[in-house]
Design a protein around this motif. Structure first.
Motif: not given
Length: 213
Positions: A152, A181-187
């Motif tokens: 992440r 962050q959006l790509v790997n943490c979904s937020r």
């Protein structure tokens, strides 16, 4: 007597010099061995437990979040947090130790740390160490962060480390970090949190591998 003393002196001086040379060689050898020893080995070898290391990390994290309570500046608390987190990494502390200490603290009614997710910043320091372009001096073969956390957050840290080493930047656009962050943490975290975490990464890189600015 003078001649006897002179002869004695002529014999003793080379012997003293030989002893001195031997001592100097031993000191040089000892000093060279010390310089190649991993950082943190002496302090790690002295025996701090994983619990003690975890408490040190969580306390400095608490100070980082509330520097005024400890009568220090944010910069001072950040430097201390990074220093302690690096030392804990070198001494072999793992994410599991921090989570265990968090559970123990909750059971005992302590409020030092709730769980490891509240210490994402520690994981960022530890990932930053692996990207700091310095020899890994960890006193353990176990990974500091688990695969899920690394997946992440490694991209987040790598963006900053590439900017630091390749472009000699001391900052990074927050919008790009939010996208990462959006790509790997979904937020994506709010800009102030992202800025703080980016500063932690930069501070770690600068502590381990200064770039002269």
């Amino acid at each position: 007597h003078f001649c006897f003393a002179g002869r004695s002196w002529s014999i003793l001086v080379p012997m003293d010099r030989a002893r001195a040379l031997t001592r100097n060689k031993l000191r040089a050898s000892s000093s060279q061995g010390a310089s190649t020893r991993p950082r943190g080995c002496v302090s790690c070898r002295s025996g701090p437990s994983s619990r003690d290391l975890a408490l040190s990390v969580t306390r400095t994290y608490d100070t980082l979040q509330n520097p005024a309570k400890s009568n220090v500046t944010y910069s001072q608390s950040l430097d201390e947090f990074v220093r302690v987190a690096i030392n804990a990494y070198e001494c072999g502390l793992m994410m599991d130790h921090l989570m265990a200490e968090g559970a123990a603290g909750e059971a005992e009614g302590r409020t030092i740390v709730e769980d490891f997710e509240g210490l994402t910043e520690v994981g960022l320091v530890w990932i930053s160490i692996s990207l700091a372009r310095v020899p890994d001096r960890r006193w353990s073969k176990s990974e500091a962060v688990d695969a899920s956390f690394d997946r992440r957050w490694r991209g987040f840290v790598k963006l900053i480390s590439d900017a630091y080493f390749q472009k000699r930047m001391a900052w990074y656009p927050l919008q790009k970090l939010q996208l990462e962050q959006l790509v790997n943490c979904s937020r994506a975290d709010p800009p102030d949190i992202i800025a703080e975490r980016a500063r932690i990464v930069f501070t770690t890189l600068r502590a381990l591998n200064p770039q002269g600015y």
